[in-house]
Design a protein around this motif. Sequence first.
Motif, PDB file in Angstrom:
ATOM      1  N   LEU A   3       6.825 -14.027  -7.103  1.00 39.37           N
ATOM      2  CA  LEU A   3       7.128 -13.807  -5.690  1.00 39.37           C
ATOM      3  C   LEU A   3       5.844 -13.570  -4.909  1.00 39.37           C
ATOM      4  CD1 LEU A   3      10.158 -11.370  -6.152  1.00 39.37           C
ATOM      5  CD2 LEU A   3      10.245 -13.832  -5.717  1.00 39.37           C
TER       6      LEU A   3
ATOM      7  N   ASP B 205       8.377 -11.653   0.098  1.00 42.09           N
ATOM      8  CA  ASP B 205       9.685 -11.530  -0.547  1.00 42.09           C
ATOM      9  C   ASP B 205      10.123 -10.089  -0.768  1.00 42.09           C
ATOM     10  OD1 ASP B 205       9.980 -14.368  -0.903  1.00 42.09           O
ATOM     11  OD2 ASP B 205       8.518 -14.240  -2.527  1.00 42.09           O
TER      12      ASP B 205
ATOM     13  N   LEU C  60      10.872  -5.789  -3.425  1.00 42.93           N
ATOM     14  CA  LEU C  60      11.175  -6.190  -4.790  1.00 42.93           C
ATOM     15  C   LEU C  60      11.553  -4.943  -5.570  1.00 42.93           C
ATOM     16  CD1 LEU C  60      11.103  -8.099  -7.302  1.00 42.93           C
ATOM     17  CD2 LEU C  60       8.665  -7.520  -7.493  1.00 42.93           C
TER      18      LEU C  60
ATOM     19  N   THR D 258      14.689  -8.288 -12.075  1.00 42.96           N
ATOM     20  CA  THR D 258      14.020  -8.333 -10.777  1.00 42.96           C
ATOM     21  C   THR D 258      15.032  -8.655  -9.689  1.00 42.96           C
ATOM     22  OG1 THR D 258      13.467 -10.674 -11.021  1.00 42.96           O
ATOM     23  CG2 THR D 258      11.854  -9.076 -11.815  1.00 42.96           C
TER      24      THR D 258
ATOM     25  N   ALA E  73      15.036  -9.348  -5.572  1.00 42.54           N
ATOM     26  CA  ALA E  73      14.263  -9.562  -4.354  1.00 42.54           C
ATOM     27  C   ALA E  73      15.162  -9.314  -3.151  1.00 42.54           C
ATOM     28  CB  ALA E  73      13.704 -10.976  -4.311  1.00 42.54           C
TER      29      ALA E  73
END
Length: 552
Positions: free
Chosen positions: A188, A192, A195, A203, A205
Amino acid sequence: MPNPAILTVDDDPAVSRAVSRDLRRRYGDRYRVVRADSGDTALEALREIKLRGEQVAVLLADYRMPHMNGIEFLESAMDLFPLARRVLLTAYADTDAAIDAINLVDVDHYLLKPWNPPEEKLYPVVDSMLDAWRASPEPPASEVRVVGHRWSAPSFAVRDFLARNLVPYRWLLADEPEGGRLLTAAGLTADDVPLVLTSDGKTLAAPSETDLAVHVGLTTTPSLEFYDLVVVGAGPAGLGAAVYGASEGLRTVLVEQRATGGQAGQSSRIENYLGFPDGVSGAQLTDRARRQALRFGAELLTTREAVGLESGGTSRLLRFGDGTSIAAHTVVLATGVSYRMLDAPGLDELTGRGVFYGSASTEAPSCIEQDVYIVGGANSAGQAAVHFARYASRVHMLIRGSDLRHSMSSYLIQQIEAIDNITVWPHSEVAGAHGDGHLERLTVRDPRSGDTRDVDTSWLFIFIGAEPRTGWLDDAVLRDRLGFVLTGPDLLCEGKRPPGWTLPRDPYHLESSMPGVFAAGDVRSASVKRVASAVGEGAMAVSLIHRYLEAQ
């Protein structure tokens, strides 16, 4: 937390197996030996390890590999694990390249192939690398990690959600080295954020609150189709009802849209609650009550937005914003109140970027040696002022009245008067907020004369008035002109029961105009706006629910 890793990468399968075998034989009880056959696969393994919050102690890479040689791999690996020790495996003919690697890309050591016997040629080198790594290891990240921007409203929303739900997390700025490494590992960019990395390496986002809740271990779906009691709102009143309902054998589910504790859960310190002579923070009180309710068997659902309440014979149906619903014999409305939005130019655009509603205690450590402004003169504002005074160079309280005496408890007034870096500004209100991307300046006005002045600050916390969270009820139950739920005697008009009331008795003291639906705490009309009374009403509602159920 798994053992730290020793990673080896070599494109020759025989060499790769041999070095891994020798390393496992010596270090396998304390370290995980991870084997890769190319620089690309090794980097992918490192990214997964990084996202899981685990550690890498030593990297051993063969120099002669196609596509990505050992030096190129170690350079890339440094971006993910800068503290891991780096060893280059070379043939005798590549000694000069190995020496250049030590000088140019900070390789710690090189090993000549073959390394037999390992007791003489391999283990002493790896032992020294491990000793050096242990002297300055990267801290393991067993908790949730959040990567974001300092003045990002979505980043603040994620942090606030986790803090209010008592989920430990580590906050990392996207423009700092470790935050950048995590973004790189996740594939990313800084655009983004936020996170979120869970403790198992998942993960997320810019997650929604529902996705976030699911992945950090909060419950969002009910386990049953029907309950004895549904409690809507997990503030003090709702938690009190859940504890007493579950402890007395009722199948109880507690439904909360955001986080347990309500406004009280955001309080930095409650000093007039029975049984806590030294005071207790809202978060501590909330955590104890939540654990107590769960121990008795109550379910707790988070991120569930109630949008409707219906009566269906002897059952009550609570509808959610996602189209699902939950049914029960009885309902306790304990949705509490929310702070009113302050109507002044610039505030909406800067909310979450220096302008906050409520205490936002997650921001307190960032206010060190800065000026903080607080709007409001009730207990919640006073508790926040005392809390922020521990961090800020000065706390300014803006109140519309002449003093605090008519709206704040005397014990808090005494504390504020004794704290040198708290200043109370009477006859003051916020007339505007200004800043490029975050709050930088406020316009403060005297409501009597209209005179204004500008003050520099990056921090404004607002505690003004309260609005009941009852708009979603529509006409399901009767409310007063301000939206608070009418209960008990307040429903009787000249001795007559409310319209639509079908039972041959008057509503119970905390019962609403819909039989079997009770209100407790701040959401109830004419209630005492205190934590102790809210908890008491939650317990009292359960007692009345037993009477209601026995009569059915």
